[in-house]
Design an enzyme around this catalytic site. Structure first.
Site, PDB file in Angstrom:
ATOM      1  NE  ARG A 160      24.070  65.541 116.036  1.00 45.32           N
ATOM      2  CZ  ARG A 160      24.812  66.240 116.889  1.00 45.32           C
ATOM      3  NH1 ARG A 160      25.642  65.619 117.705  1.00 45.32           N
ATOM      4  NH2 ARG A 160      24.745  67.554 116.922  1.00 45.32           N
TER       5      ARG A 160
ATOM      6  CE  LYS B 263      22.102  68.800 119.666  1.00 45.46           C
ATOM      7  NZ  LYS B 263      22.381  68.543 121.070  1.00 45.46           N
TER       8      LYS B 263
ATOM      9  CD  GLU C  46      24.879  62.293 125.975  1.00 42.87           C
ATOM     10  OE1 GLU C  46      24.382  61.443 125.235  1.00 42.87           O
ATOM     11  OE2 GLU C  46      24.594  63.499 125.931  1.00 42.87           O
TER      12      GLU C  46
HETATM   13  C1  COI Z   1      24.810  72.121 121.590  1.00 47.17           C
HETATM   14  O1  COI Z   1      25.916  71.837 122.036  1.00 47.17           O
HETATM   15  O2  COI Z   1      24.648  72.705 120.511  1.00 47.17           O
HETATM   16  C2  COI Z   1      23.649  71.712 122.367  1.00 47.17           C
HETATM   17  O3  COI Z   1      22.848  70.986 121.890  1.00 47.17           O
HETATM   18  C3  COI Z   1      23.571  72.226 123.741  1.00 47.17           C
HETATM   19  C4  COI Z   1      22.285  72.906 124.037  1.00 47.17           C
HETATM   20  C5  COI Z   1      21.267  71.926 124.518  1.00 47.17           C
HETATM   21  C6  COI Z   1      22.494  74.003 125.043  1.00 47.17           C
END
Ligand code: COI
Length: 365
Positions: free
Chosen positions: A104, A211, A247
């Site tokens: 990813r 991400k 989401e």
């Molecule tokens: C994760 O689930 O690792 C996330 O990216 C959540 C985070 C933004 C608190």
């Protein structure tokens, strides 16, 4: 070409700190929340101008130095990942599908015009970081070691364009089993969600499906407004029609109706391809459920029997209620629900309680 001035640290390189002490002192393992506890080491690996990532190493955990004109600070050229290391009852330390995070990151890096570490480099770096911070992995059942790999444009760049140097930085923190969605409440309390009708999280062609660090701060406003009204978090609708669910701020959503499980499809690039999302879909199919990935109109959520969200940090979290405008709908939660069954199966595999028939776990000790 502007001079490269990437990330530097004031600390010297170190080797694994394995002094034989099993657990770090001074941590109240029963009270861990989702937050930062400074640990021993972090991992850094650099890559400059058209080269590949190479020669990463561990350094003591601490502040980093960046040039004021670093690409990540000025133009948000950065990605992060999130995964966990868990201690099994018999003392092994396990990662869960770290290759998926590596892939990813690669996909996101392409979209953000960044080079990325190979899958092998990423997994090896994660393993080294966990081993060096082994005493911070909570005792079995108390939580996990949250692992946060950051890929960033660390080189100096004033004109709009990709940075001349990149850094992979991996740090970790022990976290409890509570869900970080909502007000970082203790335990896996069900969520009380507000459907946001004006602010949007992602657009087709944008970066909602990767991400990117730039996807996260823009949710704060809607989250803040919802929390001020007593809600745990926000559910976003699609930005084209405003009719379909997409989401939660940092988690994927699933609905259950007549034992059929559905989740929004990834096709428009507005939904994050969560590793937990993917794993839950596979587990549901293995357990014999019908699993659909498709467009989900808001009305279907409002008529569902159950709803839950998934993510690395939230694992599988039941949704207790959803409010859209003045309409509030409540869902089944707790014992006997499908989300509970999926949670037990997933965490069973992650913690070694259930046999890992899929080869999803990777032992690091
Ligand atoms: C994760 O689930 O690792 C996330 O990216 C959540 C985070 C933004 C608190």
């Amino acid at each position: 070409m502007e001079a490269s001035s990437g990330l530097t640290t004031t600390s010297e390189s170190i080797n694994h700190s394995d002094d034989g002490e099993k657990y770090a002192n001074g941590v109240n393992w029963d009270e861990l929340a989702f937050g930062i506890t400074p640990t021993d080491s972090m991992y850094t690996m650099n890559c400059s101008d058209g080269n590949n990532f190479s020669q990463g190493h561990l350094i003591p955990y601490g502040n980093i130095e960046l040039c004021p004109s670093a690409g990540i600070l000025n133009y948000g050229q950065g990605l992060f990942e999130g995964l966990k290391a868990t201690r099994t009852e018999d003392g092994r330390i396990m990662l869960f599908r770290p290759q998926e995070n590596a892939l990813r990151m690669k996909m996101g890096a392409e979209r953000m015009c960044m080079p990325s570490p190979s899958v092998e480099q990423f997994v090896d770096a994660v393993k080294q970081t966990v081993l060096a911070n082994k005493r911070w992995v909570p005792p079995p059942g108390k939580g996990s070691l949250y692992i946060r790999p950051l890929l960033m444009g660390s080189g100096s760049v004033l004109n709009l364009g990709p940075a001349p140097e990149y850094t992979l930085l991996i740090y970790v923190s022990p976290v409890g089993n509570s869900s970080p969605v909502g007000n970082y409440h203790k335990g896996r309390a069900s969520l009380n969600l507000y459907v946001e009708d004006k602010l949007r999280r992602a657009t087709p062609g944008g970066t909602g499906g990767i991400k990117s660090i730039t996807n996260y701060a823009p949710v704060y406003q809607a989250q803040k407004q919802a929390r001020a009204k007593g809600f745990s978090d926000v559910l976003y609708l699609d930005s084209v029609t405003g009719k379909n669910i997409e989401e939660i701020s940092a988690a994927n959503i699933f609905i259950v109706k007549d034992n059929v499980i559905s989740t929004p499809a990834l096709v428009h690039g507005t939904i994050l391809p969560g590793v937990t999302r993917k794993s839950i879909m596979e587990i549901a199919l293995d357990l014999g459920y019908q699993m659909e990935e498709r467009l989900i109109p808001l009305e279907e959520l409002l008529e569902a029997d159950e709803a839950f969200c998934t993510g690395n940090s939230v694992t599988v979290n039941p949704i207790g209620a959803v409010t859209y405008d003045t309409k509030r709908v409540e869902y089944k939660t707790g014992e006997g629900t499908l989300s509970q069954k999926l949670y037990e199966t997933l965490t069973g595999i992650q913690t070694g309680r259930l046999e890992d028939k899929k080869g999803w776990t990777l032992e690091v000790n």
